[in-house]
Design a protein around this motif. Structure first.
Motif, PDB file in Angstrom:
ATOM      1  N   THR A  37       0.918  -1.353  -0.411  1.00  0.00           N
ATOM      2  CA  THR A  37      -0.273   0.128  -0.496  1.00  0.00           C
ATOM      3  C   THR A  37       1.036   1.711   0.900  1.00  0.00           C
ATOM      4  O   THR A  37       0.414   2.590  -0.772  1.00  0.00           O
ATOM      5  N   LEU A  38       1.958   1.555   0.978  1.00  0.00           N
ATOM      6  CA  LEU A  38       2.603   2.421   0.894  1.00  0.00           C
ATOM      7  C   LEU A  38       3.551   3.033  -0.689  1.00  0.00           C
ATOM      8  O   LEU A  38       3.895   3.968  -1.069  1.00  0.00           O
ATOM      9  N   LEU A  39       3.791   1.334  -0.787  1.00  0.00           N
ATOM     10  CA  LEU A  39       4.623   1.486  -2.698  1.00  0.00           C
ATOM     11  C   LEU A  39       3.926   2.389  -4.039  1.00  0.00           C
ATOM     12  O   LEU A  39       4.138   3.209  -4.004  1.00  0.00           O
ATOM     13  N   GLU A  40       2.009   2.049  -3.595  1.00  0.00           N
ATOM     14  CA  GLU A  40       0.925   2.447  -4.575  1.00  0.00           C
ATOM     15  C   GLU A  40       0.964   3.792  -4.452  1.00  0.00           C
ATOM     16  O   GLU A  40       1.346   4.506  -4.913  1.00  0.00           O
ATOM     17  N   ARG A  41       1.256   4.343  -2.650  1.00  0.00           N
ATOM     18  CA  ARG A  41       1.273   5.423  -2.609  1.00  0.00           C
ATOM     19  C   ARG A  41       2.465   6.838  -3.127  1.00  0.00           C
ATOM     20  O   ARG A  41       2.059   7.753  -3.586  1.00  0.00           O
ATOM     21  N   LEU A  42       2.970   6.295  -3.000  1.00  0.00           N
ATOM     22  CA  LEU A  42       4.727   6.211  -3.140  1.00  0.00           C
ATOM     23  C   LEU A  42       4.605   6.851  -4.838  1.00  0.00           C
ATOM     24  O   LEU A  42       4.161   8.013  -5.267  1.00  0.00           O
ATOM     25  N   ALA A  43       3.958   5.543  -5.512  1.00  0.00           N
ATOM     26  CA  ALA A  43       4.210   6.151  -7.087  1.00  0.00           C
ATOM     27  C   ALA A  43       3.259   6.451  -7.742  1.00  0.00           C
ATOM     28  O   ALA A  43       2.922   7.637  -8.364  1.00  0.00           O
ATOM     29  N   SER A  44       1.872   6.389  -6.564  1.00  0.00           N
ATOM     30  CA  SER A  44       0.616   7.621  -6.608  1.00  0.00           C
ATOM     31  C   SER A  44       1.134   9.055  -6.918  1.00  0.00           C
ATOM     32  O   SER A  44       0.856  10.375  -7.698  1.00  0.00           O
ATOM     33  N   GLU A  45       1.910   9.443  -5.442  1.00  0.00           N
ATOM     34  CA  GLU A  45       2.294  10.254  -5.893  1.00  0.00           C
ATOM     35  C   GLU A  45       2.970  11.253  -6.283  1.00  0.00           C
ATOM     36  O   GLU A  45       3.088  11.924  -6.836  1.00  0.00           O
ATOM     37  N   CYS A  46       4.143   9.989  -6.796  1.00  0.00           N
ATOM     38  CA  CYS A  46       5.436  10.947  -7.653  1.00  0.00           C
ATOM     39  C   CYS A  46       4.422  11.042  -9.246  1.00  0.00           C
ATOM     40  O   CYS A  46       4.998  11.585 -10.080  1.00  0.00           O
ATOM     41  N   THR A  47       3.652   9.710 -10.055  1.00  0.00           N
ATOM     42  CA  THR A  47       2.872  10.757 -10.594  1.00  0.00           C
ATOM     43  C   THR A  47       1.941  11.352 -10.932  1.00  0.00           C
ATOM     44  O   THR A  47       2.161  12.695 -11.916  1.00  0.00           O
ATOM     45  N   HIS A  48       1.850  11.993  -9.176  1.00  0.00           N
ATOM     46  CA  HIS A  48       0.809  13.276  -9.379  1.00  0.00           C
ATOM     47  C   HIS A  48       1.514  14.952 -10.077  1.00  0.00           C
ATOM     48  O   HIS A  48       1.745  15.321  -9.949  1.00  0.00           O
ATOM     49  N   HIS A  49       2.981  13.916  -9.431  1.00  0.00           N
ATOM     50  CA  HIS A  49       4.107  15.052  -9.427  1.00  0.00           C
ATOM     51  C   HIS A  49       4.773  15.621 -10.650  1.00  0.00           C
ATOM     52  O   HIS A  49       4.631  16.937 -11.004  1.00  0.00           O
ATOM     53  N   LEU A  50       4.295  14.388 -11.005  1.00  0.00           N
ATOM     54  CA  LEU A  50       5.186  14.518 -12.532  1.00  0.00           C
ATOM     55  C   LEU A  50       3.943  14.893 -13.180  1.00  0.00           C
ATOM     56  O   LEU A  50       4.463  15.848 -15.079  1.00  0.00           O
TER      57      LEU A  50
ATOM     58  N   ARG B  76       9.986  18.335  -8.491  1.00  0.00           N
ATOM     59  CA  ARG B  76      10.601  17.818  -8.492  1.00  0.00           C
ATOM     60  C   ARG B  76      11.687  17.219  -7.156  1.00  0.00           C
ATOM     61  O   ARG B  76      12.188  16.130  -6.615  1.00  0.00           O
ATOM     62  N   ARG B  77      11.461  17.835  -5.830  1.00  0.00           N
ATOM     63  CA  ARG B  77      11.932  17.675  -4.599  1.00  0.00           C
ATOM     64  C   ARG B  77      10.996  16.077  -4.465  1.00  0.00           C
ATOM     65  O   ARG B  77      11.392  15.005  -4.113  1.00  0.00           O
ATOM     66  N   HIS B  78       9.731  16.393  -4.532  1.00  0.00           N
ATOM     67  CA  HIS B  78       9.145  15.292  -3.932  1.00  0.00           C
ATOM     68  C   HIS B  78       9.359  14.303  -4.769  1.00  0.00           C
ATOM     69  O   HIS B  78       9.239  13.055  -5.114  1.00  0.00           O
ATOM     70  N   VAL B  79       9.030  14.136  -6.388  1.00  0.00           N
ATOM     71  CA  VAL B  79       9.760  12.783  -6.794  1.00  0.00           C
ATOM     72  C   VAL B  79      10.894  11.793  -7.078  1.00  0.00           C
ATOM     73  O   VAL B  79      11.274  10.958  -6.740  1.00  0.00           O
TER      74      VAL B  79
ATOM     75  N   GLU C 254      11.733  12.364  -3.554  1.00  0.00           N
ATOM     76  CA  GLU C 254      11.910  11.828  -2.704  1.00  0.00           C
ATOM     77  C   GLU C 254      11.141  10.495  -2.299  1.00  0.00           C
ATOM     78  O   GLU C 254      11.510   9.351  -1.958  1.00  0.00           O
ATOM     79  N   SER C 255      10.358  10.523  -3.309  1.00  0.00           N
ATOM     80  CA  SER C 255       9.400   9.297  -3.835  1.00  0.00           C
ATOM     81  C   SER C 255      10.103   8.120  -4.676  1.00  0.00           C
ATOM     82  O   SER C 255      10.571   6.783  -3.835  1.00  0.00           O
ATOM     83  N   PHE C 256      11.472   8.136  -5.065  1.00  0.00           N
ATOM     84  CA  PHE C 256      12.412   7.260  -5.119  1.00  0.00           C
ATOM     85  C   PHE C 256      13.324   7.033  -4.091  1.00  0.00           C
ATOM     86  O   PHE C 256      13.705   5.325  -3.913  1.00  0.00           O
ATOM     87  N   GLU C 257      13.781   7.881  -3.581  1.00  0.00           N
ATOM     88  CA  GLU C 257      14.408   7.803  -1.708  1.00  0.00           C
ATOM     89  C   GLU C 257      13.742   6.578  -1.342  1.00  0.00           C
ATOM     90  O   GLU C 257      13.978   5.261  -0.755  1.00  0.00           O
ATOM     91  N   HIS C 258      12.112   6.842  -1.336  1.00  0.00           N
ATOM     92  CA  HIS C 258      11.448   6.167  -0.186  1.00  0.00           C
ATOM     93  C   HIS C 258      11.221   4.968  -0.424  1.00  0.00           C
ATOM     94  O   HIS C 258      11.014   3.624   0.550  1.00  0.00           O
ATOM     95  N   ILE C 259      10.675   4.656  -2.056  1.00  0.00           N
ATOM     96  CA  ILE C 259      11.095   2.960  -2.578  1.00  0.00           C
ATOM     97  C   ILE C 259      12.260   2.389  -2.018  1.00  0.00           C
ATOM     98  O   ILE C 259      11.993   1.191  -1.767  1.00  0.00           O
ATOM     99  N   ALA C 260      13.345   3.185  -2.627  1.00  0.00           N
ATOM    100  CA  ALA C 260      14.453   1.973  -1.950  1.00  0.00           C
ATOM    101  C   ALA C 260      15.455   2.232  -0.214  1.00  0.00           C
ATOM    102  O   ALA C 260      15.140   1.003  -0.530  1.00  0.00           O
TER     103      ALA C 260
END
Length: 492
Positions: A155-168, A182-185, A187-193
């Motif tokens: 669920t966290l991964l899906e929400r991180l991906a959705s947030e990243c897509t939203h900012h893109l 740019r910061r949100h995108v 940070e999304s990559f970093e949180h997933i890693a």
């Protein structure tokens, strides 16, 4: 979480049905005893106080269950995977709604009790409170189910991906707050890693692999949005790349590849934690990188093709430094497949990849990792064969590169060369077969006999142990076996 809606609805209906059965039983008893329905909803002050006390006990239990579960489960899960869980929990309307409902029930109990006097019973407030308490208990078990599903790392991964897509999407449609996007995108990559790394530390294989897949998914989404992004998007702040020099960030900005560099660096972090510990994750990272490199938008961009090769080399070096032979074997396989697919698009880059195979094979030889030396030879041989089969313009140069590969007399390297030579014999490429034969003339008769005996003795296409490739490197297809005998006889 959307897929859980039917289950939640069923839970609500079941709890409502239980309450309905109880209400029906009360009404039946009232009809049977002749008590008017109006009496059921009328209370004197003593009855009201007794009812409020019952409401208070039930409300206290409700609040205890909800807040205790939340206060234990949410911080524990956030500590295990990512503190981003806390932010998503607080933003989620279902969670905030249920907490607000529980708090309202507790506060309303106090207000109703405060308003009840010896000569006054607030009947409307009492009935509203009963309705709120009933609603809270109807929602309790469905909410707990929702909460535990919410706390699942996917669920966290899906929400991180959705947030990243939203900012893109916002950056493409309304390019006003580009630094924030740019910061949100990033940070999304970093949180997933981070989730991937922590999952490896906890031996949570599935979550680690799912994290890699999510990074790969975001790479695809970004490539789809990239043509619509404004030029200012590609001017990333150096603070987003703490592990890279200012010159490296400037180069990534100039080539419009800072997002890809950021994303692939997160794959590097994941692989760094997985080598020697979780080879399934290594395999997932290698496949993700290969698929990234073969995406149409990447294949058409020379800088991104080079970036893919650079990260493959980085991953191989990381695995060699830890002497993780199995990870190198996995990476070589995906690297070779990438090179074969790029033969038509960028033959010069494939020649470069062939050099890197030989280079890392030599390093493995110096480290006395004999299997890696032989694996590099077999993958190089397979790449040369594919180049000749596809009639690539670099086929002859690839063959020369392969024959220069020095295995320091390793029998496995000679086997790879002999297998390739027999392929040239089978396809009537006498000159190429002669080049391979000339390279093998340095073998003494005893080594040559051993090479032939061992190659011809292999009858199983699959290796007799389970590995990632499910194949035996020394296997020669039946149609090629006679040509191998001819090739070796000519050598003798």
């Amino acid at each position: 979480m959307k897929g859980n809606a039917p289950t939640l609805a069923r839970g609500v209906l079941v709890m409502a049905a239980i309450l309905g059965v109880t209400a029906a039983a009360v009404l039946t008893d009232a009809l049977r005893t002749g008590v008017p329905f109006s009496r059921l909803t009328a209370f004197d002050p003593n009855e009201a106080r007794n009812l409020i006390n019952a409401f208070s006990r039930a409300g206290n239990q409700l609040v205890a269950v909800v807040f205790t579960t939340v206060s234990i489960a949410v911080p524990l899960t956030a500590n295990m995977y990512s503190l981003k869980f806390l932010e998503f929990f607080l933003k989620d309307r279902v969670n905030s709604g249920m907490l607000l409902l529980a708090a309202t029930v507790a506060l309303n109990t106090i207000l109703v009790q405060y308003a009840t006097k010896d000569d006054f019973v607030p009947m409307l407030a009492l009935n509203v409170h009963f309705a709120l308490l009933s609603l809270a208990f109807i929602l309790l078990f469905p909410y707990l189910y929702y909460l535990f599903r919410f706390l699942h790392p996917n669920t966290l991964l899906e929400r991180l991906a959705s947030e990243c897509t939203h900012h893109l999407d916002l950056a493409a449609r309304r390019p006003r707050d580009l630094p924030e996007h740019r910061r949100h995108v990033s940070e999304s990559f970093e949180h997933i890693a981070n989730i991937a790394v922590r999952s490896v530390d906890r031996l949570d294989r599935n979550t680690a692999i799912e994290s890699v897949h999510m990074l790969e998914t975001l790479a695809g989404r970004y490539q789809a949005v990239k043509p619509r992004l404004p030029a200012a998007w590609f001017e990333a702040e150096k603070e987003l790349f703490l592990s890279f020099s200012s010159a490296a960030v400037d180069e990534a900005n100039a080539s419009r590849s800072w997002v890809e560099m950021k994303l692939l660096s997160q794959l590097r972090q994941t692989l760094g934690s997985a080598v020697t510990r979780m080879h399934d994750v290594t395999s997932a990272v290698a496949k993700a990188l290969r698929r990234f490199g073969l995406a149409a938008s990447v294949r058409s961009d020379p800088r991104l093709r080079e970036l893919t090769v650079e990260y493959f080399n980085t991953f191989i070096r990381r695995s060699l430094n830890t002497r993780d032979v199995r990870s190198v074997f996995i990476l070589f396989d995906q690297y070779r497949i990438l090179a074969e697919e790029l033969l038509a698009d960028d033959p010069e880059l494939v020649l470069e990849i062939a050099y890197y195979f030989a280079y890392y094979g030599q390093i493995a030889r110096d480290m006395q990792l004999a299997f890696v030396v032989e694996a590099a030879a077999h993958d190089l041989g397979a790449l040369v064969r594919q180049a000749w089969h596809a009639q690539s313009p670099i086929a002859a140069r690839l063959l020369e590169s392969f024959l220069r590969y020095d295995g320091a007399g390793a029998l496995g390297v000679a086997k790879a060369q002999a297998i390739l030579g027999s392929y040239f014999v089978m396809t009537d490429r006498g000159a190429a077969a002669g080049q391979v034969r000339e390279r093998l003339r340095q073998l003494d008769a005893q080594m040559l006999d051993r090479l032939g005996d061992e190659l011809l003795a292999v009858r199983r296409e699959k290796y007799w142990e389970v590995n990632e490739r499910r194949m035996n490197m020394d296997y020669v297809p039946d149609a090629q076996r006679e040509r191998l005998r001819e090739f070796l006889e000519a050598l003798r």
